[in-house]
Structures are given as structure tokens and as C-alpha cells.
Design a protein around this motif. Structure first.
Motif, PDB file in Angstrom:
ATOM      1  N   ASP A  99      98.210 -70.022 -14.669  1.00 26.42           N
ATOM      2  CA  ASP A  99      97.192 -69.578 -15.608  1.00 26.42           C
ATOM      3  C   ASP A  99      97.095 -67.886 -15.195  1.00 26.42           C
ATOM      4  N   SER A 100      97.474 -67.243 -16.054  1.00 26.15           N
ATOM      5  CA  SER A 100      97.611 -65.648 -15.569  1.00 26.15           C
ATOM      6  C   SER A 100      98.468 -65.567 -14.338  1.00 26.15           C
ATOM      7  N   ASP A 101      97.596 -64.906 -13.313  1.00 28.73           N
ATOM      8  CA  ASP A 101      98.313 -64.555 -11.815  1.00 28.73           C
ATOM      9  C   ASP A 101      97.900 -65.765 -11.230  1.00 28.73           C
TER      10      ASP A 101
END
Ligand SMILES: C[S@@+](CC[C@H](N)C(=O)[O-])C[C@H]1O[C@@H](n2cnc3c(N)ncnc32)[C@H](O)[C@@H]1O
Length: 341
Positions: A83-85
């Protein structure tokens, strides 16, 4: 209006033969990443809070950039989610935690162990001869290595207990053990299946039979209702019992030695005894199935094999047993129930 590059790209992305090849070959590295993540305890370092690769790397002593790439690949296959980074758990990655009730961590880790990777380097030997790589590297055989190296034995026992957690729950849910009397678990390892059966069916008692060093490591499970019997099923007599269970034992051996084990069971068994082989059964369906991958694991490690229903039936028949039914469970194993013929 001319079609955009994206449009052409989308048309070209329909899966074809090249995708089949990249999917299968890429699986080699997906599996290796999974085994490495299990060995380094990455899933243990992640709780319910989303974490970056840097945070997870710091907690586990690996390189943050490399870990980020490994987790990106695994997340693409549903082990962890990106989840994103940040990374979070999925149902599958939670099963790699040591504290999961059905933890697969110790089992998955062995797929990337030094000894497994070394055997894979000699894969051609198995392909050319049909014999296990172990014959080439350790001519005394797979179980002799575990006998002579206590640490290797301990790691294998832990891997088997880990492999069996989901199997044991599924076997208990699928079979009524209440009238099984005295049950011998032949090659029962640390007694994880037998202990669970005896706990679930109060009128049963159990005898755990395995090689002496394995039984020594299982000493603490002995009780009024569960006794331990060290021995070698190729040399020593087996106990007389009402029920015999063998989970993932027959698959370790070629037909000659599998026949010798079942013949030893038949020799010890009173006429009313029942036999329960807990094994995966290779399905008729030609599609992917874990049993077909484990069949190759058996080919290189022990020289054993996973069997079809027909192969099980014929083996049982040769050894004086009659196959009664095959009960599927919610895990990879089925219960193959047989009676004395
Ligand atoms: C693949 S493990 C399965 C363990 C356990 N039944 C399970 O499924 O988790 C095979 C077991 O067979 C035992 N074994 C191998 N050779 C044996 C022999 N000659 N006599 C008795 N047990 C043996 C091993 O020590 C090991 O515990």
C-alpha cells in the motif's frame, strides 16, 4: 482518432504462450523469496500496523532496498499487500508468522535452506536417473543425514510439525476417531497428529513409532494415553494395534520400500485393524495442484513420490489391504482408509 499506444499495449497484453513461460519460470524466484522471508522472520516483524521495507529490514537485519523488492514481488502474488510504500499482512503472509495457529514458517523456510538449494543444483541427476539427488550427495539416504546431525534433525522435525498444523486440523474435522481404539502413528515425527487425535477422542490411546533420535526429541509428549516406541520400520517389529496411521510417510519411498513398510504394518496388524494413510492424492485433473510440486520435492530429496488413487490402491492391494474409501480434507491431504484383506 488513431488508437493510442496504451490501447495497443492493452490489446497486446492478452496472456499468451510467453506469459505462460514467464509465469512458470518467475515462480522459481517467487518461491525462493517466500522461503527467504520465512527464514528471516519478516512476517513476525509485521503486526497490524503497516510498515515500510526500511522498518522491517531494521527489525530483521536485512538490506532495506532488497527487502522492498522481495516484498513487492511477493505482494504481487498475494503474500503481503503493498500500500504505497508500506506493507500489510494478507491471510497468506500471516501464516508465515511463528505465532499463527497454523504457522507454515518452519516448513516454508526449508525450501530455501542450504541443503535444499544444494540438491537443486544437481537436479539434472534426478532427471537423468529418476533417483534422488540425495543418493549422489549423501549415499546413506535422506533420513540417515537427520540421524547423524542433531541440528538437521531438529530443523526437519520443526518443519514437519509446521507442515502438519493445517493438515492435523483438517484431518480431525474430516474423520471420526472415536472408535479407533489403540492407534499407532508410524513415522509420526514429534507426535503432532497423534496427540491431537488422542486429545479429540477420549476413548483412544496412542503409540508413537519413529526412529530413536526422533522419539528422544518427542519425549515430553509421553503420557498415560500416549506411549513412545523407538524403532526402524524396515527392521523392527511394529506394535499390534486397532488402527495404524501413516501421515506423509509412504510418499517418502519408492514402490519397493513403500511395500516393505506396509507389509510390516500388515504383519503386525490383527485382522480387525484399520489403516489410515494420510497423504495427498494426485488428482486426475491435469491442472496445477500442490501434490504435483511435492512429487518433485520427493523425487529429488528422498526418491519417493506422490501417488494417484489408483497407485495407492494397487500398493495397498499388494500389501494385503483393501482400500475402503478416500476422504478429502480441507488441506492438501486425503485420508485413505483401508482394511485388512
Ligand atoms: C515426512 S516425515 C512425516 C512426519 C509426520 N508423520 C508428519 O506428517 O508430520 C517422515 C517420518 O518418517 C520417519 N522415518 C523415516 N525413516 C524411518 C524408519 N526407518 N523407521 C521409522 N520411522 C522413520 C522420519 O523420522 C519422519 O518422522
Amino acid at each position: 482518432m488513431p488508437a493510442s499506444d496504451d490501447h495497443h499495449a492493452a490489446l497486446d497484453r492478452r496472456p499468451g504462450p510467453f506469459d505462460t513461460l514467464t509465469g512458470v519460470l518467475g515462480g522459481l524466484f517467487v518461491g525462493h523469496c517466500l522461503a527467504a522471508v520465512a527464514r528471516f522472520g519478516i512476517a513476525d516483524a509485521l503486526d497490524d500496523t503497516p510498515r515500510t521495507a526500511e522498518e522491517l529490514a531494521e527489525a530483521t537485519g536485512v538490506n532495506p532496498e532488497a527487502l522492498g523488492r522481495v516484498l513487492r514481488l511477493l505482494a504481487a502474488h498475494g503474500v503481503f499487500a503493498a500500500d504505497s510504500d508500506r506493507f500489510t499482512h494478507t491471510g497468506a503472509s500471516r501464516m508465515l508468522r511463528s505465532d499463527h495457529p497454523q504457522s507454515w514458517r518452519d516448513f516454508a523456510a526449508t525450501f530455501g535452506s542450504e541443503s535444499t538449494v544444494k540438491r537443486l543444483a544437481y537436479f539434472d541427476y534426478s532427471l537423468q536417473t529418476g533417483l534422488p539427488v540425495t543418493n549422489k550427495l549423501n549415499p546413506d539416504g535422506f533420513f540417515a543425514i537427520l540421524d547423524s546431525d542433531p541440528e538437521a534433525g531438529r530443523v526437519f522435525d520443526a518443519a514437519m510439525a509446521s507442515k502438519a498444523r493445517i493438515q492435523v486440523a483438517s484431518v480431525l474435522a474430516a474423520y471420526d476417531f472415536s472408535d479407533c481404539g489403540t492407534i499407532a502413528d508410524i513415522g509420526g515425527g514429534q507426535g503432532h497428529l497423534l496427540q491431537a487425535v488422542v486429545d479429540a477422542a477420549e476413548r483412544t490411546t496412542g503409540i508413537l513409532f519413529d526412529l530413536p533420535p526422533v522419539i528422544e526429541r518427542a519425549a515430553e509428549i509421553a503420557s498415560d494415553r500416549l506411549t513412545l516406541q523407538p524403532g526402524d520400520f524396515f527392521k523392527d517389529p511394529l506394535p499390534a494395534c486397532d488402527t495404524y496411521m501413516l501421515m506423509d510417510v509412504i510418499h517418502d519411498w519408492d514402490v519397493e520400500r513403500a511395500t516393505a513398510i506396509l507389509a510390516a504394518v500388515r504383519k503386525a496388524a490383527p485382522p480387525h485393524a484399520r489403516l489410515l494413510l494420510v497423504e495427498s492424492v494426485i488428482p486426475d485433473d491435469p491442472g496445477p495442484d500442490w501434490s504435483k510440486a511435492m512429487d518433485i520435492v520427493m523425487l529429488i530429496h528422498t526418491g519417493g513420490r506422490q501417488r494417484t488413487r489408483g497407485e495407492h490402491e494397487s500398493l495397498l492391494h499388494t500389501c494385503g489391504f483393501r482400500l475402503k474409501r478416500v476422504i478429502a480434507t480441507a488441506s492438501d491431504v486425503s485420508i485413505i482408509e483401508a482394511a485388512c484383506a
